[in-house]
Write an enzyme that holds these catalytic residues in place. Structure first.
Site, PDB file in Angstrom:
ATOM      1  N   LYS A 193       0.802  -1.190   0.000  1.00 51.71           N
ATOM      2  CA  LYS A 193       0.000   0.000   0.000  1.00 51.71           C
ATOM      3  C   LYS A 193       0.850   1.262   0.000  1.00 51.71           C
ATOM      4  O   LYS A 193       0.398   2.316  -0.426  1.00 51.71           O
ATOM      5  CB  LYS A 193      -0.878   0.053   1.246  1.00 51.71           C
ATOM      6  CG  LYS A 193      -1.903  -1.002   1.395  1.00 51.71           C
ATOM      7  CD  LYS A 193      -2.686  -0.761   2.692  1.00 51.71           C
ATOM      8  CE  LYS A 193      -3.504  -1.967   3.036  1.00 51.71           C
ATOM      9  NZ  LYS A 193      -4.125  -1.811   4.360  1.00 51.71           N
ATOM     10  N   GLY A 194       2.046   1.169   0.512  1.00 53.91           N
ATOM     11  CA  GLY A 194       2.853   2.360   0.734  1.00 53.91           C
ATOM     12  C   GLY A 194       3.123   3.205  -0.487  1.00 53.91           C
ATOM     13  O   GLY A 194       3.339   4.405  -0.386  1.00 53.91           O
ATOM     14  N   ASP A 238       7.861   2.579  -2.852  1.00 51.90           N
ATOM     15  CA  ASP A 238       8.016   3.692  -1.917  1.00 51.90           C
ATOM     16  C   ASP A 238       9.412   3.708  -1.302  1.00 51.90           C
ATOM     17  O   ASP A 238      10.070   4.731  -1.293  1.00 51.90           O
ATOM     18  CB  ASP A 238       6.924   3.682  -0.842  1.00 51.90           C
ATOM     19  CG  ASP A 238       6.804   2.345  -0.112  1.00 51.90           C
ATOM     20  OD1 ASP A 238       7.421   1.350  -0.533  1.00 51.90           O
ATOM     21  OD2 ASP A 238       6.057   2.292   0.885  1.00 51.90           O
ATOM     22  N   ASP A 267      14.491  -0.989   0.976  1.00 51.95           N
ATOM     23  CA  ASP A 267      15.315  -1.167   2.166  1.00 51.95           C
ATOM     24  C   ASP A 267      16.015  -2.521   2.148  1.00 51.95           C
ATOM     25  O   ASP A 267      17.090  -2.644   1.600  1.00 51.95           O
ATOM     26  CB  ASP A 267      14.558  -0.874   3.454  1.00 51.95           C
ATOM     27  CG  ASP A 267      13.238  -1.610   3.601  1.00 51.95           C
ATOM     28  OD1 ASP A 267      12.985  -2.567   2.854  1.00 51.95           O
ATOM     29  OD2 ASP A 267      12.467  -1.237   4.492  1.00 51.95           O
ATOM     30  N   PHE A 308      13.476   5.172  10.941  1.00 45.20           N
ATOM     31  CA  PHE A 308      12.105   4.725  10.684  1.00 45.20           C
ATOM     32  C   PHE A 308      11.281   5.919  10.219  1.00 45.20           C
ATOM     33  O   PHE A 308      10.976   6.820  11.006  1.00 45.20           O
ATOM     34  CB  PHE A 308      11.487   4.070  11.917  1.00 45.20           C
ATOM     35  CG  PHE A 308      10.253   3.296  11.573  1.00 45.20           C
ATOM     36  CD1 PHE A 308      10.347   2.014  11.068  1.00 45.20           C
ATOM     37  CD2 PHE A 308       9.003   3.873  11.703  1.00 45.20           C
ATOM     38  CE1 PHE A 308       9.211   1.302  10.716  1.00 45.20           C
ATOM     39  CE2 PHE A 308       7.860   3.171  11.358  1.00 45.20           C
ATOM     40  CZ  PHE A 308       7.968   1.884  10.867  1.00 45.20           C
ATOM     41  N   VAL A 309      10.959   5.931   8.928  1.00 48.00           N
ATOM     42  CA  VAL A 309      10.264   7.069   8.328  1.00 48.00           C
ATOM     43  C   VAL A 309       8.806   6.745   8.046  1.00 48.00           C
ATOM     44  O   VAL A 309       8.450   5.600   7.752  1.00 48.00           O
ATOM     45  CB  VAL A 309      10.965   7.546   7.037  1.00 48.00           C
ATOM     46  CG1 VAL A 309      12.316   8.161   7.352  1.00 48.00           C
ATOM     47  CG2 VAL A 309      11.119   6.419   6.029  1.00 48.00           C
ATOM     48  N   ASP A 336       4.033   3.989   6.499  1.00 50.69           N
ATOM     49  CA  ASP A 336       3.238   3.882   7.717  1.00 50.69           C
ATOM     50  C   ASP A 336       3.981   3.235   8.867  1.00 50.69           C
ATOM     51  O   ASP A 336       5.042   2.650   8.704  1.00 50.69           O
ATOM     52  CB  ASP A 336       1.991   3.038   7.427  1.00 50.69           C
ATOM     53  CG  ASP A 336       2.319   1.549   7.322  1.00 50.69           C
ATOM     54  OD1 ASP A 336       1.723   0.767   8.072  1.00 50.69           O
ATOM     55  OD2 ASP A 336       3.161   1.166   6.483  1.00 50.69           O
TER      56      ASP A 336
END
Length: 180
Positions: A42-43, A98, A101, A152-153, A159
């Site tokens: 979803k990000g 998005d 990582d 942690f963004v 989210d």
């Protein structure tokens, strides 16, 4: 909600400027190719909609839904939750993501799309966190918005437990929020 943000990493203006820059590069590279933009839900939803809105040529859109996170950490296991609705055989695919990582999700998505017979598959990620990269992942995105530190963004689609996606900026979440 804003009081739970330690600091703003990327402002609305920085986000908008970079999205337009990436969309211009994609428009140049994919002119006449009718690409299929694939978003991993979803990000990516905010980044996805902004990129395709500024893309200057015919294109099509599709989405995958995969899962690999539990809270703030990757589980290490990637599973398909929802597949594509279109045939990708012979298509030029651009995966919009998005944040890149650990790379496990993108590696899974990339290999999945290649296995379906795509003519080409490239990756466009808004954020890149190379410090988090799994050493087994050798993928490199062709298009990168920002390289960011291992913090942690949240915001702009990102989210924590399904919250903070609607922030118009990207901020670093206060550790006490997710460490408790």
């Amino acid at each position: 909600m804003h009081d739970q943000i330690d600091h703003i990493l990327l402002t609305e203006d920085q986000i908008s400027s970079k999205v337009k820059e990436l969309a211009a590069q994609l428009s140049w590279d994919y002119e006449g190719k009718n690409p299929l933009f694939v978003g991993v839900l979803k990000g990516v939803v905010f980044f996805f909609s902004d990129i395709v809105r500024y893309f200057e040529h015919p294109c099509q859109l599709d989405f995958l839904r995969i899962s690999s996170y539990e809270g703030t950490e990757s589980s290490g296991q990637v599973k398909m939750v929802q597949g594509l609705s279109q045939d990708v055989t012979g298509r030029h695919i651009v995966i919009l993501e998005d944040v890149f990582d650990t790379g496990k999700s993108l590696d899974f998505t990339y290999n999945y799309l290649k296995s379906l017979g795509a003519a080409s598959v490239e990756i466009c990620t808004f954020l890149d966190k190379p410090e988090r990269r799994n050493p087994e992942v050798t993928l490199q995105p062709k298009y990168v918005g920002y390289v960011i530190p291992n913090e942690f963004v949240v915001g702009y689609g990102l989210d924590y437990n399904e919250y903070f996606r609607n922030l118009p900026y990207i901020g670093v979440l206060k550790p006490e929020i997710y460490e408790n």
